[in-house]
Design a protein around this motif. Structure first.
Motif, PDB file in Angstrom:
ATOM      1  N   TYR A 175       0.816  -1.214   0.000  1.00 36.41           N
ATOM      2  CA  TYR A 175       0.000   0.000   0.000  1.00 36.41           C
ATOM      3  C   TYR A 175       0.852   1.268   0.000  1.00 36.41           C
ATOM      4  CZ  TYR A 175      -3.945  -3.041   1.106  1.00 36.41           C
ATOM      5  OH  TYR A 175      -4.905  -4.012   1.076  1.00 36.41           O
ATOM      6  N   GLN A 176       2.105   1.163  -0.427  1.00 39.57           N
ATOM      7  CA  GLN A 176       2.975   2.332  -0.429  1.00 39.57           C
ATOM      8  C   GLN A 176       2.437   3.460  -1.311  1.00 39.57           C
ATOM      9  OE1 GLN A 176       5.934   3.134   1.328  1.00 39.57           O
ATOM     10  NE2 GLN A 176       5.040   1.483   2.528  1.00 39.57           N
ATOM     11  N   ALA A 177       1.689   3.112  -2.349  1.00 38.53           N
ATOM     12  CA  ALA A 177       1.153   4.147  -3.234  1.00 38.53           C
ATOM     13  C   ALA A 177       0.195   5.078  -2.500  1.00 38.53           C
ATOM     14  CB  ALA A 177       0.447   3.507  -4.428  1.00 38.53           C
ATOM     15  N   LEU A 178      -0.444   4.587  -1.436  1.00 37.03           N
ATOM     16  CA  LEU A 178      -1.367   5.426  -0.673  1.00 37.03           C
ATOM     17  C   LEU A 178      -0.646   6.338   0.305  1.00 37.03           C
ATOM     18  CD1 LEU A 178      -4.184   2.845   0.166  1.00 37.03           C
ATOM     19  CD2 LEU A 178      -4.087   4.474  -1.720  1.00 37.03           C
ATOM     20  N   ALA A 179       0.653   6.138   0.509  1.00 38.23           N
ATOM     21  CA  ALA A 179       1.412   6.940   1.471  1.00 38.23           C
ATOM     22  C   ALA A 179       2.564   7.668   0.789  1.00 38.23           C
ATOM     23  CB  ALA A 179       1.931   6.053   2.596  1.00 38.23           C
TER      24      ALA A 179
END
Length: 313
Positions: free
Chosen positions: A168-172
């Motif tokens: 979920y790095q794309a959300l952060a």
């Protein structure tokens, strides 16, 4: 001679009759097969268009990125202490009063002039914040020059260390906003900064710092919840999750689209954002009249005969 001709005519008649029967049987067989060909009962739905958001709840802890160490400017005795551990101070606020050996040797003698020059020094806070360490709190202690007296954690350096699953790095990403929920029910806004360079080996989470957009006094090491939301375009193609089929490895996805009232075909799709009930279809672009099977689609071949639910006809 006449008997032979009659017999040949009879054979010809029999052959014609047999051929006719065979053709009739084939026709009846084909008709019967068409009639008994299975039709799977299905429920269909048209593509919807609208916005979709994907919310993810993470956990983090508060910390201060900058701390100012307050040190003794000269070798002296601690005459007064104006602060306590955990106290919030402002820039320029008095913290300690120091007294040099020479000034203490004078005792109660009346001395004129500047008290600072005569050995009495007021140590002030260089920035506002929280007294996070209280190294020297006993009056009468003698400290050398450069001895650390206390530490001030700056208010505007408060951040949250968020543990983000690597997928979920794309959300952060740096610059994205998030909402920090405190145990007392308050909600604050923060902005993600540069992620740290290490990943937790067991949980496979990466720490990302989120800076508060407003100066809020909070204790360090406070566990908080962090809500991250990604917003898709306002005209996304939306389908219920039940309409999406996939292989065992969850690498390829498709839907079953009706080309008429009785035939459905397999259409590969690319997915976008997901919620607990709805999925965004990025491609292909479906028409407003396209009908997608939402129930009864599991296990259908690439091309299948179906029967639409009578209530939807």
């Amino acid at each position: 001679m006449r008997s032979i001709i009659i017999t040949g005519s009879l054979w010809l008649t029999l052959l014609v009759a047999l051929a006719s029967c065979s053709s009739s049987e084939q026709t009846n067989s084909t008709t019967t097969q068409d009639q008994i060909s299975p039709c799977t009962p299905v429920t269909v739905q048209s593509i919807e268009r609208g916005g979709i958001s994907n919310s993810l709840t993470l956990f983090g802890t508060t910390l201060y990125l900058r701390r100012n160490a307050v040190t003794a400017p000269v070798a002296a005795f601690i005459a007064k202490v104006y602060i306590s551990l955990g106290q919030r101070v402002k820039a320029g606020q008095p913290l300690y009063q120091l007294e040099t050996k020479e000034r203490r040797a004078l005792g109660n003698l009346s001395v004129g002039g500047d008290s600072a020059l005569l050995g009495r020094i007021i140590v002030k806070a260089s920035s506002g914040g929280l007294i996070s360490t209280f190294d020297k709190q006993q009056t009468g202690d003698y400290v050398l020059e450069g001895t650390q007296l206390c530490t001030i954690a700056e208010d505007n350096a408060l951040a949250v260390q968020v543990n983000v699953p690597y997928e979920y790095q794309a959300l952060a990403k740096p610059g994205r906003r998030c909402r920090v929920r405190l145990p007392d029910g308050r909600a604050l806004t923060a902005i993600f900064q540069t992620p740290l360079t290490t990943v937790n080996a067991l949980a496979q989470t990466q720490s990302v710092l989120a800076r508060m957009t407003s100066s809020v006094p909070l204790p360090e090491n406070l566990t908080v919840q962090v809500d991250v939301t990604s917003q898709a375009n306002a005209q996304a193609q939306l389908l219920p999750k039940a309409a999406i089929l996939s292989d065992e490895m969850l690498q390829h996805f498709w839907v079953m689209r009706l080309i008429n009232d009785s035939i459905a075909v397999k259409v590969p799709v690319q997915l976008g954002e997901k919620t607990t009930t709805t999925v965004e279809v990025k491609s292909p672009i479906f028409g407003t009249g396209d009908r997608i099977i939402t129930e009864g689609n599991y296990g259908l071949p690439d091309t299948a005969r179906v029967q639409i639910n009578a209530k939807q006809l």
